[in-house]
Design a protein around this motif. Structure first.
Motif, PDB file in Angstrom:
ATOM      1  N   LEU A 138     -14.154 -20.680  13.211  1.00 26.57           N
ATOM      2  CA  LEU A 138     -13.841 -19.374  13.886  1.00 26.57           C
ATOM      3  C   LEU A 138     -14.490 -18.285  12.973  1.00 26.57           C
ATOM      4  CD1 LEU A 138     -10.136 -20.682  13.783  1.00 26.57           C
ATOM      5  CD2 LEU A 138     -11.725 -19.989  15.831  1.00 26.57           C
ATOM      6  N   TYR A 139     -14.446 -18.473  11.390  1.00 25.42           N
ATOM      7  CA  TYR A 139     -14.826 -17.846  10.636  1.00 25.42           C
ATOM      8  C   TYR A 139     -16.857 -17.388  11.754  1.00 25.42           C
ATOM      9  CZ  TYR A 139     -16.352 -15.034   6.869  1.00 25.42           C
ATOM     10  OH  TYR A 139     -16.274 -13.915   5.583  1.00 25.42           O
ATOM     11  N   GLY A 140     -17.288 -18.194  11.962  1.00 24.16           N
ATOM     12  CA  GLY A 140     -18.745 -17.386  12.725  1.00 24.16           C
ATOM     13  C   GLY A 140     -18.208 -17.144  14.011  1.00 24.16           C
ATOM     14  N   TRP A 141     -17.063 -17.359  14.052  1.00 27.88           N
ATOM     15  CA  TRP A 141     -16.864 -16.513  15.595  1.00 27.88           C
ATOM     16  C   TRP A 141     -16.563 -14.832  15.314  1.00 27.88           C
ATOM     17  CZ3 TRP A 141     -12.133 -17.906  19.550  1.00 27.88           C
ATOM     18  CH2 TRP A 141     -11.545 -16.572  20.459  1.00 27.88           C
ATOM     19  N   GLN A 142     -16.060 -14.206  14.140  1.00 26.07           N
ATOM     20  CA  GLN A 142     -15.614 -13.355  13.668  1.00 26.07           C
ATOM     21  C   GLN A 142     -17.014 -12.742  13.025  1.00 26.07           C
ATOM     22  OE1 GLN A 142     -12.632 -11.952  11.916  1.00 26.07           O
ATOM     23  NE2 GLN A 142     -10.936 -13.057  14.037  1.00 26.07           N
ATOM     24  N   MET A 143     -18.120 -13.115  12.781  1.00 29.21           N
ATOM     25  CA  MET A 143     -19.278 -12.620  12.674  1.00 29.21           C
ATOM     26  C   MET A 143     -19.397 -12.136  13.480  1.00 29.21           C
ATOM     27  SD  MET A 143     -20.052 -15.511   9.198  1.00 29.21           S
ATOM     28  CE  MET A 143     -21.789 -14.059   9.328  1.00 29.21           C
ATOM     29  N   ILE A 144     -20.004 -12.984  14.691  1.00 28.75           N
ATOM     30  CA  ILE A 144     -20.875 -12.671  15.693  1.00 28.75           C
ATOM     31  C   ILE A 144     -20.056 -11.959  16.364  1.00 28.75           C
ATOM     32  CG2 ILE A 144     -20.881 -13.386  18.425  1.00 28.75           C
ATOM     33  CD1 ILE A 144     -21.261 -15.813  16.860  1.00 28.75           C
ATOM     34  N   THR A 145     -18.482 -11.786  16.913  1.00 34.12           N
ATOM     35  CA  THR A 145     -17.850 -10.589  17.127  1.00 34.12           C
ATOM     36  C   THR A 145     -18.126  -9.549  16.707  1.00 34.12           C
ATOM     37  OG1 THR A 145     -16.094 -12.163  17.851  1.00 34.12           O
ATOM     38  CG2 THR A 145     -15.837  -9.720  17.585  1.00 34.12           C
ATOM     39  N   ALA A 146     -18.246  -9.162  14.827  1.00 34.06           N
ATOM     40  CA  ALA A 146     -18.575  -8.035  14.514  1.00 34.06           C
ATOM     41  C   ALA A 146     -20.026  -7.740  14.201  1.00 34.06           C
ATOM     42  CB  ALA A 146     -18.577  -8.206  12.489  1.00 34.06           C
ATOM     43  N   GLN A 147     -21.160  -8.286  14.921  1.00 34.96           N
ATOM     44  CA  GLN A 147     -22.623  -8.069  14.921  1.00 34.96           C
ATOM     45  C   GLN A 147     -22.312  -7.597  16.171  1.00 34.96           C
ATOM     46  OE1 GLN A 147     -23.929  -7.989  12.595  1.00 34.96           O
ATOM     47  NE2 GLN A 147     -22.366  -9.665  11.684  1.00 34.96           N
ATOM     48  N   LEU A 148     -21.788  -8.019  17.453  1.00 34.92           N
ATOM     49  CA  LEU A 148     -21.498  -7.561  18.636  1.00 34.92           C
ATOM     50  C   LEU A 148     -21.186  -5.868  19.025  1.00 34.92           C
ATOM     51  CD1 LEU A 148     -20.807 -10.809  20.412  1.00 34.92           C
ATOM     52  CD2 LEU A 148     -23.098  -9.110  20.758  1.00 34.92           C
ATOM     53  N   ARG A 149     -19.959  -5.587  17.923  1.00 33.32           N
ATOM     54  CA  ARG A 149     -19.125  -5.197  18.137  1.00 33.32           C
ATOM     55  C   ARG A 149     -19.553  -3.792  17.859  1.00 33.32           C
ATOM     56  NH1 ARG A 149     -14.628  -5.956  15.784  1.00 33.32           N
ATOM     57  NH2 ARG A 149     -15.177  -6.215  13.593  1.00 33.32           N
ATOM     58  N   TYR A 150     -21.081  -4.176  16.375  1.00 34.69           N
ATOM     59  CA  TYR A 150     -22.491  -3.271  16.236  1.00 34.69           C
ATOM     60  C   TYR A 150     -23.184  -2.600  17.391  1.00 34.69           C
ATOM     61  CZ  TYR A 150     -25.649  -1.389  13.019  1.00 34.69           C
ATOM     62  OH  TYR A 150     -26.343  -0.133  11.588  1.00 34.69           O
ATOM     63  N   LYS A 151     -23.760  -3.756  17.714  1.00 33.16           N
ATOM     64  CA  LYS A 151     -24.644  -3.697  18.606  1.00 33.16           C
ATOM     65  C   LYS A 151     -23.845  -2.924  19.804  1.00 33.16           C
ATOM     66  CE  LYS A 151     -28.095  -3.710  21.790  1.00 33.16           C
ATOM     67  NZ  LYS A 151     -28.894  -3.503  20.945  1.00 33.16           N
ATOM     68  N   PHE A 196      -4.358 -18.037  12.222  1.00 30.49           N
ATOM     69  CA  PHE A 196      -4.861 -16.769  11.985  1.00 30.49           C
ATOM     70  C   PHE A 196      -5.633 -16.070  12.308  1.00 30.49           C
ATOM     71  CE2 PHE A 196      -6.183 -12.903   9.469  1.00 30.49           C
ATOM     72  CZ  PHE A 196      -5.477 -11.862  10.155  1.00 30.49           C
ATOM     73  N   LEU A 197      -7.091 -17.032  11.675  1.00 31.44           N
ATOM     74  CA  LEU A 197      -8.856 -17.198  12.612  1.00 31.44           C
ATOM     75  C   LEU A 197      -9.123 -16.862  13.942  1.00 31.44           C
ATOM     76  CD1 LEU A 197     -10.912 -18.865   9.574  1.00 31.44           C
ATOM     77  CD2 LEU A 197     -10.647 -15.966  10.264  1.00 31.44           C
ATOM     78  N   PHE A 198      -7.765 -18.194  14.498  1.00 31.78           N
ATOM     79  CA  PHE A 198      -7.898 -18.551  15.552  1.00 31.78           C
ATOM     80  C   PHE A 198      -7.177 -17.242  16.120  1.00 31.78           C
ATOM     81  CE2 PHE A 198      -5.857 -19.767  20.293  1.00 31.78           C
ATOM     82  CZ  PHE A 198      -7.228 -20.182  20.374  1.00 31.78           C
ATOM     83  N   TYR A 199      -6.320 -16.178  15.913  1.00 31.90           N
ATOM     84  CA  TYR A 199      -5.426 -15.452  16.743  1.00 31.90           C
ATOM     85  C   TYR A 199      -6.364 -14.151  16.977  1.00 31.90           C
ATOM     86  CZ  TYR A 199      -1.935 -11.195  16.539  1.00 31.90           C
ATOM     87  OH  TYR A 199      -1.711 -10.515  17.429  1.00 31.90           O
ATOM     88  N   SER A 200      -6.922 -13.533  15.061  1.00 31.75           N
ATOM     89  CA  SER A 200      -7.741 -12.741  15.039  1.00 31.75           C
ATOM     90  C   SER A 200      -8.776 -12.955  15.391  1.00 31.75           C
ATOM     91  CB  SER A 200      -7.688 -12.725  13.630  1.00 31.75           C
ATOM     92  OG  SER A 200      -9.081 -11.309  13.224  1.00 31.75           O
ATOM     93  N   SER A 201     -10.163 -13.726  16.280  1.00 29.90           N
ATOM     94  CA  SER A 201     -10.735 -13.954  16.385  1.00 29.90           C
ATOM     95  C   SER A 201     -10.384 -13.472  17.915  1.00 29.90           C
ATOM     96  CB  SER A 201     -11.051 -15.332  16.710  1.00 29.90           C
ATOM     97  OG  SER A 201     -11.378 -15.843  15.833  1.00 29.90           O
ATOM     98  N   ILE A 202      -9.440 -14.030  18.731  1.00 33.83           N
ATOM     99  CA  ILE A 202      -8.722 -13.990  20.229  1.00 33.83           C
ATOM    100  C   ILE A 202      -8.747 -11.806  20.100  1.00 33.83           C
ATOM    101  CG2 ILE A 202      -6.876 -14.199  22.109  1.00 33.83           C
ATOM    102  CD1 ILE A 202      -9.119 -16.105  21.270  1.00 33.83           C
ATOM    103  N   VAL A 203      -7.890 -11.672  19.363  1.00 34.78           N
ATOM    104  CA  VAL A 203      -7.831 -10.385  19.364  1.00 34.78           C
ATOM    105  C   VAL A 203      -9.148  -9.516  18.831  1.00 34.78           C
ATOM    106  CG1 VAL A 203      -6.526  -7.996  18.219  1.00 34.78           C
ATOM    107  CG2 VAL A 203      -5.247 -10.395  18.856  1.00 34.78           C
ATOM    108  N   GLU A 204      -9.887  -9.385  18.137  1.00 36.95           N
ATOM    109  CA  GLU A 204     -11.014  -8.844  18.066  1.00 36.95           C
ATOM    110  C   GLU A 204     -12.048  -8.963  19.572  1.00 36.95           C
ATOM    111  OE1 GLU A 204     -11.588  -6.011  16.049  1.00 36.95           O
ATOM    112  OE2 GLU A 204      -9.482  -6.801  14.785  1.00 36.95           O
ATOM    113  N   SER A 205     -11.578  -9.974  19.527  1.00 38.41           N
ATOM    114  CA  SER A 205     -13.076 -10.141  20.756  1.00 38.41           C
ATOM    115  C   SER A 205     -11.931  -9.498  22.751  1.00 38.41           C
ATOM    116  CB  SER A 205     -12.883 -11.876  21.284  1.00 38.41           C
ATOM    117  OG  SER A 205     -13.519 -12.547  20.353  1.00 38.41           O
ATOM    118  N   LYS A 206     -11.027  -9.636  22.050  1.00 43.56           N
ATOM    119  CA  LYS A 206     -10.298  -9.252  23.300  1.00 43.56           C
ATOM    120  C   LYS A 206     -11.015  -7.172  22.800  1.00 43.56           C
ATOM    121  CE  LYS A 206      -6.560  -9.484  25.342  1.00 43.56           C
ATOM    122  NZ  LYS A 206      -4.941  -9.439  24.892  1.00 43.56           N
TER     123      LYS A 206
END
Length: 235
Positions: A138-151, A196-206
């Motif tokens: 899940l922390y890795g998911w957060q990191m990937i989301t941050a990189q994609l958001r940057y891109k 919380f990480l799971f919930y946050s990952s879903i929200v940030e991915s949306k």
């Protein structure tokens, strides 16, 4: 000078975490005090050592007693110091290596997260070991989301709402302290953090998908306008 330093530090990142103001002021002060012989790579190494110390404290807690978990507080502090200052010191000294530093920072953070997750699986028993695996995923998911958001969006954000890496370190450190004095509390607190990480990952991915959809629409609109302009020129 302090205001100028803050502007240099904050210009490349969007911060939304609770402690952002106090944290940025402290960083602005510290970058001016770092000895010249310590460069950004050295600070990255210091930050990585902090994560190694956290992982080591968990393993030591598993084999030699849970009070070793308190050593993780020092590890989190060292990790914050190195991780927060490695890129900032390069910008402050007007010697940035944006893409090199970005790539190195992400790689080292990921390895450090894996080590902490492995330490957790050594400390806990039974099916609770899967929490360590889930935390890393899940922390890795957060990191990937941050990189994609940057891109996609062109601005790098390492925070998830009011929580950033600093707040995560504080929460994890608090869990370690409670486990040291209240045995087995780590199982339930780690479950809450993972949820919380799971919930946050879903929200940030949306949010990411919405941003990506907006960019697609904008690029499509620009292509239509370019085509219309070309048709007018050729008419």
């Amino acid at each position: 000078k302090m205001v100028k330093t803050l502007n240099i530090i904050a210009k490349d990142r969007k911060r939304t975490n609770i402690l952002k103001n106090s944290e940025q002021k402290l960083i602005a002060y510290l970058v001016q005090k770092i000895p010249s012989w310590i460069n950004s790579d050295g600070l990255t190494a210091i930050g990585f050592f902090g994560n190694v110390l956290v992982a080591s404290s968990i393993v030591l807690g598993a084999f030699y007693g849970r009070y070793w978990l308190l050593l993780s507080l020092l590890g989190f502090a060292i990790n914050w110091f190195g991780d927060s200052l490695d890129g900032r010191i390069a910008y402050y000294r007007n010697n940035p290596r944006k893409w090199y530093g970005f790539s190195l920072d992400i790689t080292v953070d990921w390895i450090g997260t894996i080590l902490i997750g492995l330490g957790f699986t050594i400390y806990v028993q039974g099916v609770w070991k899967y929490l360590g695996f889930l935390f890393v995923v899940l922390y890795g998911w957060q990191m990937i989301t941050a990189q994609l958001r940057y891109k996609v969006g062109g601005q790098y954000s390492i925070d998830s709402g009011i929580f950033g890496p600093t707040e995560v370190r504080i929460i994890l450190g608090t869990i370690m302290v409670l486990e040291a004095f209240v045995p087995d509390s780590i199982y339930y607190l780690a479950t809450l953090v993972t949820a919380f990480l799971f919930y946050s990952s879903i929200v940030e991915s949306k949010k990411l998908l919405k941003l990506a959809d907006q960019r697609d629409a904008e690029e499509k609109r620009m292509k239509v306008e370019d085509l219309q302009n070309q048709q007018r020129e050729n008419a």
